[in-house]
Scaffold this motif. Sequence first.
Motif, PDB file in Angstrom:
ATOM      1  N   SER A  32       4.406 -38.623  10.787  1.00 59.83           N
ATOM      2  CA  SER A  32       5.571 -38.905   9.955  1.00 59.83           C
ATOM      3  C   SER A  32       6.841 -38.794  10.763  1.00 59.83           C
ATOM      4  O   SER A  32       6.836 -38.383  11.905  1.00 59.83           O
ATOM      5  CB  SER A  32       5.649 -37.926   8.770  1.00 59.83           C
ATOM      6  OG  SER A  32       6.203 -36.697   9.192  1.00 59.83           O
ATOM      7  N   GLU A  34       9.704 -37.142   9.345  1.00 58.99           N
ATOM      8  CA  GLU A  34      10.554 -36.248   8.576  1.00 58.99           C
ATOM      9  C   GLU A  34      11.417 -35.413   9.511  1.00 58.99           C
ATOM     10  O   GLU A  34      10.917 -34.808  10.451  1.00 58.99           O
ATOM     11  CB  GLU A  34       9.702 -35.314   7.702  1.00 58.99           C
ATOM     12  CG  GLU A  34       9.014 -36.028   6.562  1.00 58.99           C
ATOM     13  CD  GLU A  34       9.999 -36.694   5.634  1.00 58.99           C
ATOM     14  OE1 GLU A  34      10.986 -36.040   5.260  1.00 58.99           O
ATOM     15  OE2 GLU A  34       9.806 -37.862   5.293  1.00 58.99           O
ATOM     16  N   ASP A  49       4.320 -34.302  11.586  1.00 61.55           N
ATOM     17  CA  ASP A  49       4.016 -33.959  10.200  1.00 61.55           C
ATOM     18  C   ASP A  49       3.597 -32.493  10.126  1.00 61.55           C
ATOM     19  O   ASP A  49       2.629 -32.078  10.752  1.00 61.55           O
ATOM     20  CB  ASP A  49       2.881 -34.863   9.722  1.00 61.55           C
ATOM     21  CG  ASP A  49       2.494 -34.587   8.279  1.00 61.55           C
ATOM     22  OD1 ASP A  49       3.214 -33.826   7.609  1.00 61.55           O
ATOM     23  OD2 ASP A  49       1.472 -35.148   7.845  1.00 61.55           O
ATOM     24  N   ASP A  50       4.356 -31.683   9.367  1.00 59.69           N
ATOM     25  CA  ASP A  50       4.024 -30.268   9.314  1.00 59.69           C
ATOM     26  C   ASP A  50       3.142 -29.927   8.126  1.00 59.69           C
ATOM     27  O   ASP A  50       2.973 -28.756   7.784  1.00 59.69           O
ATOM     28  CB  ASP A  50       5.294 -29.413   9.303  1.00 59.69           C
ATOM     29  CG  ASP A  50       6.233 -29.746   8.161  1.00 59.69           C
ATOM     30  OD1 ASP A  50       5.869 -30.587   7.312  1.00 59.69           O
ATOM     31  OD2 ASP A  50       7.335 -29.172   8.118  1.00 59.69           O
ATOM     32  N   THR A  51       2.582 -30.951   7.461  1.00 60.24           N
ATOM     33  CA  THR A  51       1.589 -30.684   6.431  1.00 60.24           C
ATOM     34  C   THR A  51       0.404 -29.990   7.077  1.00 60.24           C
ATOM     35  O   THR A  51      -0.160 -30.504   8.040  1.00 60.24           O
ATOM     36  CB  THR A  51       1.123 -31.997   5.767  1.00 60.24           C
ATOM     37  OG1 THR A  51       2.248 -32.682   5.231  1.00 60.24           O
ATOM     38  CG2 THR A  51       0.110 -31.702   4.666  1.00 60.24           C
ATOM     39  N   TYR A  84       4.620 -24.767  12.649  1.00 55.48           N
ATOM     40  CA  TYR A  84       3.346 -25.183  12.090  1.00 55.48           C
ATOM     41  C   TYR A  84       2.497 -23.986  11.661  1.00 55.48           C
ATOM     42  O   TYR A  84       2.138 -23.147  12.492  1.00 55.48           O
ATOM     43  CB  TYR A  84       2.570 -26.012  13.122  1.00 55.48           C
ATOM     44  CG  TYR A  84       3.346 -27.201  13.644  1.00 55.48           C
ATOM     45  CD1 TYR A  84       3.773 -28.193  12.765  1.00 55.48           C
ATOM     46  CD2 TYR A  84       3.655 -27.316  14.991  1.00 55.48           C
ATOM     47  CE1 TYR A  84       4.488 -29.287  13.231  1.00 55.48           C
ATOM     48  CE2 TYR A  84       4.369 -28.411  15.466  1.00 55.48           C
ATOM     49  CZ  TYR A  84       4.783 -29.391  14.580  1.00 55.48           C
ATOM     50  OH  TYR A  84       5.497 -30.467  15.043  1.00 55.48           O
TER      51      TYR A  84
END
Length: 350
Positions: A32, A34, A49-51, A84
């Motif tokens: 991503s 973001e 992406d830190d999901t 993360y």
Amino acid sequence: MPHRTSRFTSRRGLLFGTAAVGAGALLAGCTSNEPSDSDEAADSRPAADDTPGKKVTIGFAGPQADHGWLNAINDNAKSRAKKYSDVTLEITEGSNDTAQQIGQIETLINKKVDVLVVLPADGKALTQVGLKAMRAGIPVVNLDRIFNTPQAYRCWIGGDNYGMGLNAGHYIGEKLKGKPGATVIELAGLDNLELTKQRTQGFDDALKNYRDIKKVARQAAEFTVESGQAKMAQLLQAQPTFDALWNHDDDQGVGALRAIEQAGRDDFLMVGGAGALSAFQAIKQDNGVLKATVLYPPTMAASAIDLARALGQGKGIGGMAEFEIPASITLYSAVVDKTNVDQYMPTGFK
């Protein structure tokens, strides 16, 4: 890269790479784009992406932080890893002793970390331990100083020394273009390092595009404040007039600026190198000779953490069609002057 034994030669080495990307565009995200909310240098760029995904343990081994740039490397790696929740960072105590660093990396291999990020004190000397990790099934992100063979790493990421000189030369050339008889001087780094030769070559190649500009002097320093001051004082004595100075390193540039102030000189423009916070602040104030600096961004360590996480989770890089991360990434040496210094200020190292 050449073998280095002194504390002055322990910082940056021979760099190669095939893919060139801007520091602001590198790794816009593994999945991503973001933006980050943090003010840390490592978080001034868009993050991966830190999901939360698969948990990854990253081993990080670098040399002793005996220079502002190297200290910033460590800070960038630590700060990025903290973003993360699925990353555990196993970081070793920095060492310029190759045997000690090899031992530290072997300990990380024995701990069975998922991925290794290594900025070797000496790329040639540590090649075998890189190979050992790869053969053990642990992918290696080789940071900045390159191993002797691509078999010792999965991905290399680092700066562009030739590009530093090239962009510094073009910036100075454009500023002096049309001025008859314009002269420039160069305050280089250690001449026994390949990186210094690359920076000088890039600078000289750029100046070939400006027929009215001549380089009249060059002095090598040692990447320290003290050497910068001493060598700059010698240059100022030998060259009573000139129009521009390119200094290879912002840390030694602190000393160079002291010598310039002591000599009462303000009749030329200066371009630095690397991206120190002190250089950014001086550029922003715009009340001295320092007008720009060309980047050698320590944010590469943050990007190395992103790459290591992506490798551990089997991801590619957002914005690229390939399923795998590249084998090599060369950062762009952007020129920072008063027109864009605010953008880069958060990345400046102390």
